[in-house]
Design a protein around this motif. Structure first.
Motif, PDB file in Angstrom:
ATOM      1  N   ASN C  87      41.147  53.152  67.429  1.00 45.68           N
ATOM      2  CA  ASN C  87      41.815  53.861  68.511  1.00 45.68           C
ATOM      3  C   ASN C  87      42.705  54.882  67.834  1.00 45.68           C
ATOM      4  OD1 ASN C  87      40.862  51.834  70.349  1.00 45.68           O
ATOM      5  ND2 ASN C  87      42.472  50.543  69.510  1.00 45.68           N
ATOM      6  N   PRO C  88      42.403  56.164  68.011  1.00 46.97           N
ATOM      7  CA  PRO C  88      43.115  57.182  67.238  1.00 46.97           C
ATOM      8  C   PRO C  88      44.620  56.957  67.246  1.00 46.97           C
ATOM      9  CG  PRO C  88      41.472  58.205  68.616  1.00 46.97           C
ATOM     10  CD  PRO C  88      41.473  56.750  68.961  1.00 46.97           C
ATOM     11  N   ARG C  89      45.194  56.897  66.054  1.00 45.50           N
ATOM     12  CA  ARG C  89      46.642  56.699  65.978  1.00 45.50           C
ATOM     13  C   ARG C  89      47.301  57.931  65.402  1.00 45.50           C
ATOM     14  NH1 ARG C  89      47.974  50.632  64.125  1.00 45.50           N
ATOM     15  NH2 ARG C  89      50.107  51.284  64.497  1.00 45.50           N
ATOM     16  N   VAL C  90      47.351  58.951  66.224  1.00 47.47           N
ATOM     17  CA  VAL C  90      48.084  60.139  65.817  1.00 47.47           C
ATOM     18  C   VAL C  90      49.496  59.978  66.352  1.00 47.47           C
ATOM     19  CG1 VAL C  90      46.093  61.629  65.797  1.00 47.47           C
ATOM     20  CG2 VAL C  90      47.363  61.329  67.894  1.00 47.47           C
ATOM     21  N   ILE C  91      50.373  60.906  65.990  1.00 44.31           N
ATOM     22  CA  ILE C  91      51.730  60.823  66.491  1.00 44.31           C
ATOM     23  C   ILE C  91      51.809  61.678  67.743  1.00 44.31           C
ATOM     24  CG2 ILE C  91      54.131  61.289  65.950  1.00 44.31           C
ATOM     25  CD1 ILE C  91      53.306  60.720  63.016  1.00 44.31           C
ATOM     26  N   PRO C  92      51.901  61.048  68.907  1.00 46.94           N
ATOM     27  CA  PRO C  92      51.638  61.752  70.164  1.00 46.94           C
ATOM     28  C   PRO C  92      52.614  62.881  70.479  1.00 46.94           C
ATOM     29  CG  PRO C  92      52.431  59.537  70.585  1.00 46.94           C
ATOM     30  CD  PRO C  92      52.179  59.627  69.131  1.00 46.94           C
ATOM     31  N   ASN C  93      53.898  62.738  70.082  1.00 42.19           N
ATOM     32  CA  ASN C  93      54.767  63.847  70.466  1.00 42.19           C
ATOM     33  C   ASN C  93      55.074  64.809  69.323  1.00 42.19           C
ATOM     34  OD1 ASN C  93      56.288  61.979  69.265  1.00 42.19           O
ATOM     35  ND2 ASN C  93      57.788  61.739  70.893  1.00 42.19           N
ATOM     36  N   MET C  94      54.090  64.980  68.451  1.00 43.67           N
ATOM     37  CA  MET C  94      54.139  66.076  67.498  1.00 43.67           C
ATOM     38  C   MET C  94      52.873  66.894  67.711  1.00 43.67           C
ATOM     39  SD  MET C  94      55.350  64.306  64.010  1.00 43.67           S
ATOM     40  CE  MET C  94      56.846  63.366  63.880  1.00 43.67           C
ATOM     41  N   HIS C  97      49.218  70.483  64.467  1.00 43.96           N
ATOM     42  CA  HIS C  97      49.552  71.065  63.172  1.00 43.96           C
ATOM     43  C   HIS C  97      50.518  70.160  62.409  1.00 43.96           C
ATOM     44  CE1 HIS C  97      51.701  74.427  60.798  1.00 43.96           C
ATOM     45  NE2 HIS C  97      50.654  74.009  60.117  1.00 43.96           N
ATOM     46  N   MET C  98      51.536  69.702  63.131  1.00 46.85           N
ATOM     47  CA  MET C  98      52.562  68.864  62.516  1.00 46.85           C
ATOM     48  C   MET C  98      51.949  67.551  62.029  1.00 46.85           C
ATOM     49  SD  MET C  98      55.749  70.186  63.004  1.00 46.85           S
ATOM     50  CE  MET C  98      56.569  70.221  64.572  1.00 46.85           C
ATOM     51  N   ASN C  99      50.998  67.008  62.778  1.00 47.72           N
ATOM     52  CA  ASN C  99      50.357  65.762  62.377  1.00 47.72           C
ATOM     53  C   ASN C  99      49.688  65.896  61.022  1.00 47.72           C
ATOM     54  OD1 ASN C  99      50.100  63.205  64.112  1.00 47.72           O
ATOM     55  ND2 ASN C  99      50.159  64.849  65.615  1.00 47.72           N
ATOM     56  N   VAL C 100      48.980  67.002  60.833  1.00 50.89           N
ATOM     57  CA  VAL C 100      48.298  67.203  59.553  1.00 50.89           C
ATOM     58  C   VAL C 100      49.318  67.525  58.464  1.00 50.89           C
ATOM     59  CG1 VAL C 100      46.505  68.492  58.364  1.00 50.89           C
ATOM     60  CG2 VAL C 100      46.273  67.991  60.777  1.00 50.89           C
ATOM     61  N   LEU C 101      50.311  68.349  58.830  1.00 47.55           N
ATOM     62  CA  LEU C 101      51.352  68.740  57.870  1.00 47.55           C
ATOM     63  C   LEU C 101      52.065  67.521  57.303  1.00 47.55           C
ATOM     64  CD1 LEU C 101      53.176  70.980  56.650  1.00 47.55           C
ATOM     65  CD2 LEU C 101      54.556  70.821  58.691  1.00 47.55           C
ATOM     66  N   TYR C 102      52.384  66.588  58.164  1.00 46.92           N
ATOM     67  CA  TYR C 102      53.091  65.391  57.713  1.00 46.92           C
ATOM     68  C   TYR C 102      52.241  64.592  56.747  1.00 46.92           C
ATOM     69  CZ  TYR C 102      57.003  65.845  60.900  1.00 46.92           C
ATOM     70  OH  TYR C 102      58.123  66.258  61.525  1.00 46.92           O
ATOM     71  N   ALA C 103      50.937  64.542  57.034  1.00 50.87           N
ATOM     72  CA  ALA C 103      50.036  63.824  56.141  1.00 50.87           C
ATOM     73  C   ALA C 103      50.068  64.461  54.758  1.00 50.87           C
ATOM     74  CB  ALA C 103      48.630  63.826  56.709  1.00 50.87           C
ATOM     75  N   ILE C 104      50.052  65.800  54.730  1.00 52.32           N
ATOM     76  CA  ILE C 104      50.049  66.494  53.434  1.00 52.32           C
ATOM     77  C   ILE C 104      51.355  66.219  52.698  1.00 52.32           C
ATOM     78  CG2 ILE C 104      50.022  68.759  52.333  1.00 52.32           C
ATOM     79  CD1 ILE C 104      48.223  69.671  54.632  1.00 52.32           C
ATOM     80  N   LEU C 138      50.559  69.329  71.700  1.00 45.84           N
ATOM     81  CA  LEU C 138      51.025  67.990  71.319  1.00 45.84           C
ATOM     82  C   LEU C 138      49.821  67.068  71.199  1.00 45.84           C
ATOM     83  CD1 LEU C 138      54.219  67.348  73.462  1.00 45.84           C
ATOM     84  CD2 LEU C 138      54.051  68.137  71.107  1.00 45.84           C
ATOM     85  N   ALA C 139      49.809  66.278  70.141  1.00 45.54           N
ATOM     86  CA  ALA C 139      48.651  65.420  69.894  1.00 45.54           C
ATOM     87  C   ALA C 139      48.406  64.481  71.060  1.00 45.54           C
ATOM     88  CB  ALA C 139      48.856  64.634  68.608  1.00 45.54           C
ATOM     89  N   GLY C 140      49.475  64.126  71.770  1.00 43.29           N
ATOM     90  CA  GLY C 140      49.307  63.233  72.917  1.00 43.29           C
ATOM     91  C   GLY C 140      48.511  63.866  74.048  1.00 43.29           C
ATOM     92  N   ASP C 141      48.426  65.206  74.053  1.00 40.86           N
ATOM     93  CA  ASP C 141      47.723  65.888  75.134  1.00 40.86           C
ATOM     94  C   ASP C 141      46.279  66.224  74.782  1.00 40.86           C
ATOM     95  OD1 ASP C 141      50.084  65.787  76.454  1.00 40.86           O
ATOM     96  OD2 ASP C 141      50.695  67.832  75.967  1.00 40.86           O
TER      97      ASP C 141
END
Lengths: 290, 357, 245
Positions: C87-94, C97-104, C138-141
């Motif tokens: 079940n995709p676990r991205v950070i919904p209220n970022m 771009h920010m989701n990938v940036l944080y990973a980097i 937003l990743a949640g959307d």
């Protein structure tokens, strides 16, 4: 030595049962509703000072005053539920801060109207004589309180295992989402459980008030005990709470009679901290009430 | 040696094989500058005009400012701690008391100067925090809230038990003041205002830089989802323990300031839940994760406290908390949220905080 | 070819249930290995064991010849094991771009990058998966298909050596599933990856994977080329009642 042993045995039973009664409601709100009602400590104060107000200031009879103060406790609990808990249901940190604030507001309000110097004494003594136990003599009111507390526990267990409402509450504690699906009236059950949870501490507090010196700031120390029992028992589990209550009762009796009475709460606090570091979820798992 | 390389809108600093970036965008400087100037001149303004304009003794107003700065000194590290550990703590005032007692005891019993009690208070707070930091990993949710809530009670019980050392409610008297008195009491208080303001500014600066650095962003991920943070290769335990230790040490510094400002330290006064709530509400009313909002909310809370205290006396706490609760009720996004709504811009990655307790 | 991942005698119990029972296999560098099996076969548990989410009761996991059985999840991530979640676990209220940036920024190579450089790199990975237009959403959307892509972009941004894909197809329509499967094949070639791909749906895996492992009730019941594996009687038996076969 034998006197001390009998004292410790007797007071382990008395403190344990009493603490169980005090913590019963907190355990229930956390277990059934998964709501951490930090305003719970205000119930102790409202029960005692409410009775005092109706009895001494308004002029009702003692029994009527007690009934009215329990109604007051229920109204307060319901108000806290409607105004604070429902409003901040999704913002748990806001909710916890707001609940502690409510507690302090009640405490300060009482301290304003009935400051520490106003001696509050409610004659709820049912049995005032000393009860001999082994080599020791124990105030009868303590024994009465302990047995009332156990009776309340028994009523709770019957309620949760035999009645329909109790069954619904257990279902909620198992799976909030699923019980929403089967059409449980959520708000009503929640409010009912909150009110049910607020009654035992009120009764215990009224019974114990002739023995303990009452002051408006007693709420926190009693609430600390309730937290200790509930947390040590694994929030929400009654079996765990029973174990925890008697463990803390034993610690307090032991420390109080053999070491230093001033260390009673401190040692209990430290023991609970250590247990929580070793077993972070308390003694029993909190997934079910019983 | 550090090599500084200017770029458009930012400066890149090469130091020890790492690169650090500093956004320098003058067009965004106006409002922070106005805010800072206001903040810095307010004490002087009050000092000059209190008697003539407000017909009010300046010391009362200035000590309100000190209380506001104290709230900032507590709420700013508290905010960082909550973000970095991903957990809501109910024990910030415990560390204040630890720092206060350390400074007061060292000063009274061993005559240690305030300059040396400062690191002592910091390390005491940090060491105790380090010792109990496993709880930030082990316990979750409400268990963490309740454990941290029990810490101040334990300290309170210890101070009553050994009242020969800690002096129970009267506290520890005869603590050396931060500086030699100038002879003018009002001027002394003004200096204390600026000392507290300086500490608050330093905290604000450090926390802001931390939150904007990569570690701040890692904290943001931890706050959101610890498992995802782990799958990124972020050492969650390490970040939690370091944050908890350092922020607790910072909170102990507020205790150090109090001890040397009042010339005495009485733990039970600060270990009371009402102070905890003021810190909590300052942090929450600021808006989630909004460090600058803390300044605004701290001044509002301190002002409201002073107004209710003067006008209502004994009854003040009730009214104060009712007002704060009402604010909490209607201002979901906090004071900073109000500002951000009107002037929304995003030119650097910033973290949004969603707390799960 | 070199063994990248070697799993021997791995066992994990949950109470009375043995979720993974004495599983041993190895994955060579550059392979795409499919892991299939009916619901509850223990596929996700196996991924969780390899990525370090759970620690095994018994057995050994080796990665590039190094024993990683006792390592924490973040240490394994640093060695180059990345995963996506069922079940995709991205950070919904970022934002995406920010989701990938944080990973980097969290990853090992990200330590040498400044924020701006990491931001640019994040854009590159978003573009690779066709998410450039959605970078400020937003990743949640995001829709489920975009979430799957975002998870892959995020995992790839960690520059892994071994990518564990946990059910990338669940909830997608056939066209989207086709696109995702093509993308996975493409990144394997372009980034020199080794991929272990857990899938419930057989059809896609049969085409993409070079080797297939089949799990049933926590045990590994088959290991081989896709077309050989489906002919095995025990595999057919395991899938009886499942319409995909």
């Amino acid at each position: 030595m034998i006197a001390e042993v009998s004292l410790i045995v007797a007071y382990t039973f008395i403190f344990g049962s009493m603490y169980l009664g005090i913590a019963l409601g907190f355990t229930l709100t956390t277990g059934v509703l998964r709501v951490f009602n930090l305003a719970y400590g205000a119930i102790f104060l409202i029960a005692v000072y409410g009775t005092w107000m109706f009895w001494n200031d308004v002029g009702f009879g003692l029994i009527e005053s007690i009934v009215l103060s329990i109604v007051l406790v229920s109204v307060f609990t319901y108000a806290v539920y409607r105004i604070v808990i429902l409003k901040f249901a999704e913002l748990e940190d806001y909710m916890l801060a707001a609940l502690v604030a409510v507690f302090v507001i009640v405490e300060e309000l009482i301290a304003y109207f009935y400051p520490e110097i106003v001696g509050v004494y409610i004659p709820t003594t049912i049995y005032g004589e000393l009860v001999p136990f082994g080599e020791a003599n124990i105030p009868g009111q303590y024994v009465v309180t302990a047995f009332v507390s156990l009776a309340l526990l028994a009523i709770y267990l019957l309620f949760f295992t035999k009645t329909k409402n109790g069954f619904i509450m257990r279902a909620i504690s198992q799976d909030m989402f699923a019980s929403k699906l089967v059409g449980v009236n959520f708000n009503r059950t929640f409010a009912l459980a909150m009110i049910i949870a607020s009654i035992p501490p009120a009764i215990i507090m009224l019974l114990i008030s002739p023995i303990w010196a009452l002051n408006p700031y007693i709420g926190w120390s009693v609430f600390t005990i309730a937290i200790l029992v509930a947390v040590l028992g694994g929030l929400g589990n009654l079996k765990g709470s029973i174990m925890a209550a008697y463990i803390i009762g034993f610690i307090q009796a032991f420390v109080g009679f053999l070491l230093d009475p001033r260390l009673m709460l401190l040692i209990a606090l430290i023991v609970v901290m250590i247990v929580l570091i070793v077993r972070p979820k308390g003694l029993a798992r909190a997934e079910t009430i019983w | 040696m550090p090599k500084i390389e200017p770029r458009r809108g930012k400066i890149v600093i090469h130091l020890l094989g790492r690169k650090y970036e500093w956004t320098v965008e003058p067009r965004y400087w106006r409002n922070p500058m106005i805010g800072l100037a206001l903040w810095l001149t307010l004490p002087l303004l009050i000092y000059a005009t209190a008697t003539s304009v407000f017909h009010y003794h300046p010391i009362a107003l200035l000590s309100t400012l000190i209380f506001a700065n104290l709230l900032i000194m507590m709420a700013v590290p508290f905010n960082l701690q909550v973000i970095g550990t991903g957990r809501l703590s109910f024990g910030p005032h415990f560390f204040l008391a630890v720092g206060g007692y350390t400074a007061a005891l060292l000063s009274r019993d061993y005559g240690v100067s305030p300059l040396l009690t400062l690191p002592a208070a910091f390390f005491m707070g940090a060491i105790i925090a380090l010792a109990i930091s496993p709880i930030t990993i082990i316990s979750r949710g409400v268990y963490y809230v309740l454990i941290t809530m029990l810490l101040p009670f334990i300290l309170g019980e210890i101070t009553y038990w050994r009242s020969d050392i800690f002096g129970a409610e009267t506290g520890i008297p005869n603590v050396e003041l931060l500086f030699h008195t100038t002879g003018n009491v009002t001027l002394d208080v003004l200096i204390f205002v600026y000392v507290s303001l300086a500490i608050a500014l330093v905290f604000l600066f450090f926390v802001d830089r931390t939150l904007r650095s990569r570690y701040g962003l890692m904290m943001g991920v931890i706050n959101e989802d610890e498992d995802v943070a782990l799958s990124y290769g972020i050492n969650v335990r390490w970040i939690k323990i370091v944050t908890f230790t350092l922020t607790s040490g910072a909170m102990a510094i507020s205790g150090w300031f109090l001890a040397h400002y009042q010339g005495s330290f009485s733990g039970p006064v600060w270990l009371m839940p009402s102070f905890l709530i003021m810190v909590l509400l300052t942090a929450t009313l600021a808006g989630k994760g909004a460090i600058y909002g803390v300044v605004v909310s701290a001044y509002i809370v301190a002002t409201l406290r002073e107004i209710t205290r003067v006008s209502l006396g004994e009854f003040s706490v009730v009214v104060l908390f009712l007002i704060l609760l009402t604010l909490l009720y209607f201002l979901r996004e906090g004071f900073w949220g109000l500002y951000r709504k009107r002037r929304y811009r995003e030119y650097e990655p910033s973290i949004r905080v969603r707390r799960k307790t | 070819m070199i063994e990248m991942l070697k799993v021997s005698n791995l066992t994990k119990r949950f109470g009375g249930i043995i979720a993974v029972n004495d599983v041993s296999f190895e994955i060579k560098k550059g392979e795409i290995v499919g892991l299939i099996g009916p619901n509850g076969a223990g596929k996700t548990t196996l991924v969780n064991l390899i990525s370090g989410f759970y620690s095994p009761d018994r057995g050994k996991i080796e990665f590039n010849g190094k024993n990683i059985t006792k390592m924490r999840m973040d240490e394994r991530a640093k060695l180059g094991i990345a995963r996506t979640f069922q079940n995709p676990r991205v950070i919904p209220n970022m934002t995406a771009h920010m989701n990938v940036l944080y990973a980097i920024l969290g990853s090992e190579h990200g330590k040498e990058l400044t924020m701006t450089e990491a931001g640019a790199e994040a854009i590159y990975y978003l573009d690779l998966f066709g998410l450039l237009k959605k970078r400020d959403v937003l990743a949640g959307d995001l829709a489920i298909y975009e979430l799957r892509l975002l998870e892959l972009a995020r995992a790839l941004a960690l520059r892994p050596k071994l990518l564990l894909v946990d059910e990338a197809m669940a909830g997608l329509n056939p066209a989207e599933a086709e696109a995702v499967s093509k993308l996975i094949n493409r990144i394997r070639n372009e980034f020199d990856l080794t991929i272990m791909w857990i899938e419930h749906v057989l059809k896609v895996i049969m085409r993409s994977a070079e080797r297939v492992l089949v799990m049933h009730y926590g045990r590994l019941i088959a290991d081989g080329k896709p077309e050989e594996v489906v002919k095995k009687p025990e595999v057919i038996e395991a899938y009886i009642g499942e319409e995909e076969v």
